[in-house]
Design an enzyme around this catalytic site. Structure first.
Site, PDB file in Angstrom:
ATOM      1  N   ASP A  89       0.866  -1.178   0.000  1.00 47.20           N
ATOM      2  CA  ASP A  89       0.000   0.000   0.000  1.00 47.20           C
ATOM      3  C   ASP A  89       0.904   1.231   0.000  1.00 47.20           C
ATOM      4  O   ASP A  89       1.719   1.408   0.915  1.00 47.20           O
ATOM      5  CB  ASP A  89      -0.889  -0.007   1.255  1.00 47.20           C
ATOM      6  CG  ASP A  89      -2.239   0.641   1.000  1.00 47.20           C
ATOM      7  OD1 ASP A  89      -3.260   0.081   1.432  1.00 47.20           O
ATOM      8  OD2 ASP A  89      -2.260   1.706   0.350  1.00 47.20           O
ATOM      9  N   ASP A 197      -2.702   4.922  -2.480  1.00 51.35           N
ATOM     10  CA  ASP A 197      -3.707   5.571  -1.639  1.00 51.35           C
ATOM     11  C   ASP A 197      -4.018   6.986  -2.134  1.00 51.35           C
ATOM     12  O   ASP A 197      -3.106   7.797  -2.298  1.00 51.35           O
ATOM     13  CB  ASP A 197      -3.130   5.637  -0.213  1.00 51.35           C
ATOM     14  CG  ASP A 197      -4.141   6.060   0.813  1.00 51.35           C
ATOM     15  OD1 ASP A 197      -5.104   5.307   1.033  1.00 51.35           O
ATOM     16  OD2 ASP A 197      -3.986   7.155   1.379  1.00 51.35           O
ATOM     17  N   GLU A 250      -6.090   4.281  -6.034  1.00 53.77           N
ATOM     18  CA  GLU A 250      -7.359   4.563  -5.349  1.00 53.77           C
ATOM     19  C   GLU A 250      -7.706   6.001  -5.633  1.00 53.77           C
ATOM     20  O   GLU A 250      -6.924   6.900  -5.302  1.00 53.77           O
ATOM     21  CB  GLU A 250      -7.251   4.342  -3.842  1.00 53.77           C
ATOM     22  CG  GLU A 250      -8.582   4.500  -3.140  1.00 53.77           C
ATOM     23  CD  GLU A 250      -8.491   5.022  -1.726  1.00 53.77           C
ATOM     24  OE1 GLU A 250      -7.518   5.704  -1.389  1.00 53.77           O
ATOM     25  OE2 GLU A 250      -9.423   4.735  -0.936  1.00 53.77           O
ATOM     26  N   HIS A 322     -11.149  -2.083   3.526  1.00 60.00           N
ATOM     27  CA  HIS A 322     -11.072  -1.721   4.950  1.00 60.00           C
ATOM     28  C   HIS A 322     -11.820  -0.411   5.261  1.00 60.00           C
ATOM     29  O   HIS A 322     -11.894  -0.002   6.418  1.00 60.00           O
ATOM     30  CB  HIS A 322      -9.605  -1.591   5.351  1.00 60.00           C
ATOM     31  CG  HIS A 322      -8.904  -0.515   4.591  1.00 60.00           C
ATOM     32  ND1 HIS A 322      -8.656  -0.591   3.233  1.00 60.00           N
ATOM     33  CD2 HIS A 322      -8.449   0.683   4.974  1.00 60.00           C
ATOM     34  CE1 HIS A 322      -8.065   0.511   2.843  1.00 60.00           C
ATOM     35  NE2 HIS A 322      -7.930   1.310   3.860  1.00 60.00           N
ATOM     36  N   ASP A 323     -12.324   0.234   4.197  1.00 62.23           N
ATOM     37  CA  ASP A 323     -13.071   1.495   4.388  1.00 62.23           C
ATOM     38  C   ASP A 323     -14.569   1.324   4.211  1.00 62.23           C
ATOM     39  O   ASP A 323     -15.327   2.262   4.487  1.00 62.23           O
ATOM     40  CB  ASP A 323     -12.626   2.543   3.359  1.00 62.23           C
ATOM     41  CG  ASP A 323     -11.196   3.001   3.551  1.00 62.23           C
ATOM     42  OD1 ASP A 323     -10.586   3.431   2.553  1.00 62.23           O
ATOM     43  OD2 ASP A 323     -10.689   2.931   4.689  1.00 62.23           O
TER      44      ASP A 323
HETATM   45  O1  TEU Z   1      -9.143   6.297   1.792  1.00 68.45           O
HETATM   46  C1  TEU Z   1      -9.473   7.400   0.958  1.00 68.45           C
HETATM   47  C2  TEU Z   1     -10.807   7.885   1.245  1.00 68.45           C
HETATM   48  O2  TEU Z   1     -11.271   8.800   0.637  1.00 68.45           O
HETATM   49  C3  TEU Z   1     -11.566   7.210   2.321  1.00 68.45           C
HETATM   50  O3  TEU Z   1     -11.251   7.905   3.516  1.00 68.45           O
HETATM   51  C4  TEU Z   1     -13.020   7.265   2.019  1.00 68.45           C
HETATM   52  O4  TEU Z   1     -13.336   8.469   1.429  1.00 68.45           O
HETATM   53  C5  TEU Z   1     -13.767   7.208   3.301  1.00 68.45           C
HETATM   54  O5  TEU Z   1     -13.217   6.175   4.033  1.00 68.45           O
HETATM   55  C6  TEU Z   1     -15.214   6.950   2.977  1.00 68.45           C
HETATM   56  O6  TEU Z   1     -15.893   6.921   4.206  1.00 68.45           O
HETATM   57  C7  TEU Z   1      -7.755   6.035   1.859  1.00 68.45           C
HETATM   58  C8  TEU Z   1      -7.568   4.831   2.757  1.00 68.45           C
HETATM   59  O7  TEU Z   1      -8.187   3.696   2.158  1.00 68.45           O
HETATM   60  C9  TEU Z   1      -8.190   5.160   4.094  1.00 68.45           C
HETATM   61  O8  TEU Z   1      -8.161   4.027   4.966  1.00 68.45           O
HETATM   62  C10 TEU Z   1      -7.412   6.309   4.706  1.00 68.45           C
HETATM   63  O9  TEU Z   1      -8.070   6.709   5.903  1.00 68.45           O
HETATM   64  C11 TEU Z   1      -7.348   7.507   3.750  1.00 68.45           C
HETATM   65  O10 TEU Z   1      -7.083   7.160   2.401  1.00 68.45           O
HETATM   66  C12 TEU Z   1      -6.200   8.422   4.173  1.00 68.45           C
HETATM   67  O11 TEU Z   1      -4.984   7.767   3.950  1.00 68.45           O
END
Ligand code: TEU
Length: 537
Positions: A89, A197, A250, A322-323
């Site tokens: 990542d 990311d 992403e 994970h989000d």
């Molecule tokens: O997530 C990008 C992101 O935009 C997410 O925060 C998403 O918008 C949100 O979770 C929706 O509720 C990436 C990673 O996957 C996330 O775990 C990190 O918190 C974020 O970037 C910052 O690095």
């Protein structure tokens, strides 16, 4: 297909309640049995863990809670020995505020690394620290302003996420060179690529203008130099490793039109993107105001992405990460029809054109966690949202909190689901007594074996990878139907997204075709609740 491991919640080898690299290594045979091609490892670098590792303080090490570089090298060797690949990542839109780069940058206005981050004086005429002194009115993904005052120099630094995640200034060629060098260091170590990311945030509108309502995304998503930065990265990092690496960017907010350029192999930018349109269909004004999913919207969205990247570029395919909350709770039925709807959702996703991503536990039909109080949440996004909104936010948090995806992987029916011998950092879902890998592997009709069959079909039937996609019945509110055709083979996929029997009318007796794979063992002229079928015509 790609399997995402969230190491903190996957398998704990030393009883400290947090998953680790030796834990991942101990499960490689399980992943090989599933049929995994590529492992995506969420961040394991040194980090204060403010955002569970997406706040990196050293790009060339391993956070001690996860293990050591030797543990990493052994894991990587184990992955390769089984014919699998491993992608890391890459979190380079921002670092941790404890990264030495930022510690230096914030130390003085004339520090050589000052320009490695976004520093601005207080807004004209407003004293530093006063409300409204922030240089722009943007709000952070984790609530509050995107600017934090640094007392030492009396200036503000930009952080689109938490105040412990300052944004790197990609306009600075020294930043870009340092990132490229670090990426090459991991590839030289044997890593096979990166999940990048929020990589579409690295180019920003350097004027940093205010935005109506505080949503600055028009000024930091897909900025003017994004293609330039990605092509430069490809040239500096991947060009001499042609074909040996995989990248997926992403990109919150990315459109199909942008993705056609970003994933066009001739442009040498990224291989795939994670788009967000389908996982925002059930969002109200905010993600917490969850609405129901209208299947027609889902078909329109995924159909548009299939059509848009049919002749150029390539789709990633995902329900979970994970989000995101667990898809069987979100778009399926995590009660009576948990197994059927988990299999149906997997069948629909894996028969689309593109690379499918499986998030740990999805292959077991793992569900959201039954949160009862705000005190149970650990994710910074949920904790900050509750701090701002109060207990009225609980229903939205229960449905949409990222912690739903982060409860420990459920290996067996023993206490703590075999995840740890200690106290898990986040509670194990009580349903692990029924929903667990040991039970699933022993049950031939399990979600796990259905995922194995889908992956085996992808590995054996060229139409799954190469076939043209045609959406059918776009206006049917209950049935998702599409076909894939390649040379003289046509696959027909029918999926019932409802708890009622359905008999879709396709103008021909589809039930007479050859059943290749189904969420139920036999056919019939009606689709049972949450049933999916793959036919070969
Ligand atoms: O997530 C990008 C992101 O935009 C997410 O925060 C998403 O918008 C949100 O979770 C929706 O509720 C990436 C990673 O996957 C996330 O775990 C990190 O918190 C974020 O970037 C910052 O690095």
């Amino acid at each position: 297909m790609v399997y995402q491991v969230y190491p903190r919640s996957f398998a704990d080898s030393d009883g400290d309640g947090v998953g680790d690299l030796r834990g991942v290594e101990s499960k490689l045979d399980y992943l090989a049995e599933l049929g995994v091609d590529v492992l995506w490892l969420s961040p394991v670098y040194p980090s204060p863990q403010d955002d569970n590792g997406y706040d990196i303080s050293d790009y060339r090490g391993i956070e001690p809670v996860f293990g050591t570089l030797d543990d990493f090298d052994r894991l990587l060797a184990g992955v390769h020995e089984r014919g699998m690949k491993l992608v890391m990542d890459l979190v380079v839109n921002h670092t941790s505020d404890e990264h030495p780069w930022f510690v230096e940058s914030r130390s003085a206005k004339d520090n050589p690394k000052r320009d490695w981050y976004w520093w601005r004086p207080p807004r004209e005429g407003v004293p530093a620290g006063a409300p409204g002194a922030e240089p722009t009115n943007w709000t952070s993904f984790f609530t509050g302003p995107t600017w934090e005052l640094d007392e030492t120099t009396g200036e503000y630094y930009l952080h689109l996420f938490s105040r412990k995640q300052p944004d790197l200034n990609w306009e600075n060629p020294q930043v870009r060179a340092a990132v490229h060098e670090m990426m090459r260091w991991w590839l030289d170590r044997g890593v096979d690529g990166f999940r990048m990311d929020v990589i579409n945030m690295i180019s920003k509108d350097t004027a940093l203008p205010d935005s109506p309502g505080g949503d600055g995304s028009a000024h930091y998503l897909h900025g003017p130099r994004l293609h330039e930065f990605l092509r430069e990265m490809h040239r500096e990092v991947f060009a001499d490793r042609a074909g040996a690496t995989m990248t997926v960017g992403e990109m919150p907010g990315v459109t199909v039109e942008e993705a056609r350029l970003l994933t066009d192999p001739a442009r040498a930018e990224v291989d795939m993107v994670f788009q967000f349109e389908h996982v925002q269909l059930d969002h109200g004004p905010a993600k917490w105001d969850r609405t129901g999913l209208d299947l027609r919207d889902l078909k329109a969205t995924l159909g548009r992405w299939q059509a848009g990247l049919a002749d150029v570029g390539w789709n990633s395919l995902y329900w979970n990460n994970h989000d995101q909350p667990r898809v069987v709770s979100r778009f399926g039925d995590d009660g009576r029809y948990r197994v059927e709807s988990a299999k149906m959702l997997a069948t629909v996703l894996h028969l689309h054109r593109g690379t499918p991503f499986i998030y740990q536990g999805e292959e077991l039909g793992m569900t959201n966690y039954p949160f009862t109080s705000a005190a149970q949440f650990r994710d910074i996004e949920s904790v900050n949202h509750h701090a701002l909104a109060g207990d009225v936010a609980l229903p939205g948090l229960r449905a949409m909190s990222r912690d739903n995806a982060r409860t420990p992987m459920q290996w067996d029916a023993s206490p703590n689901a075999g995840f740890t011998t200690g106290t898990p950092w986040l509670p194990v879902n009580p349903n692990h007594t029924e929903v667990n890998a040991a039970a699933a592997r022993a049950e031939t009709d399990s979600v796990f074996h259905h995922y194995r069959a889908l992956i085996a079909l992808r590995h054996s039937e060229p139409t799954v990878v190469h076939g043209d996609f045609t959406m059918l019945l776009p206006d049917d509110p209950n049935v998702y139907a599409f076909s894939r055709s390649h040379r003289d083979t046509e696959l027909l996929v029918l999926a019932n997204f409802s708890p009622k029997e359905q008999r879709p009318d396709l103008g021909f007796p589809w039930w007479d075709a050859h059943l290749v794979l189904g969420s139920h063992s036999d056919g019939g002229t009606t689709l049972r609740p949450w049933e999916a079928r793959v036919y070969r015509r």
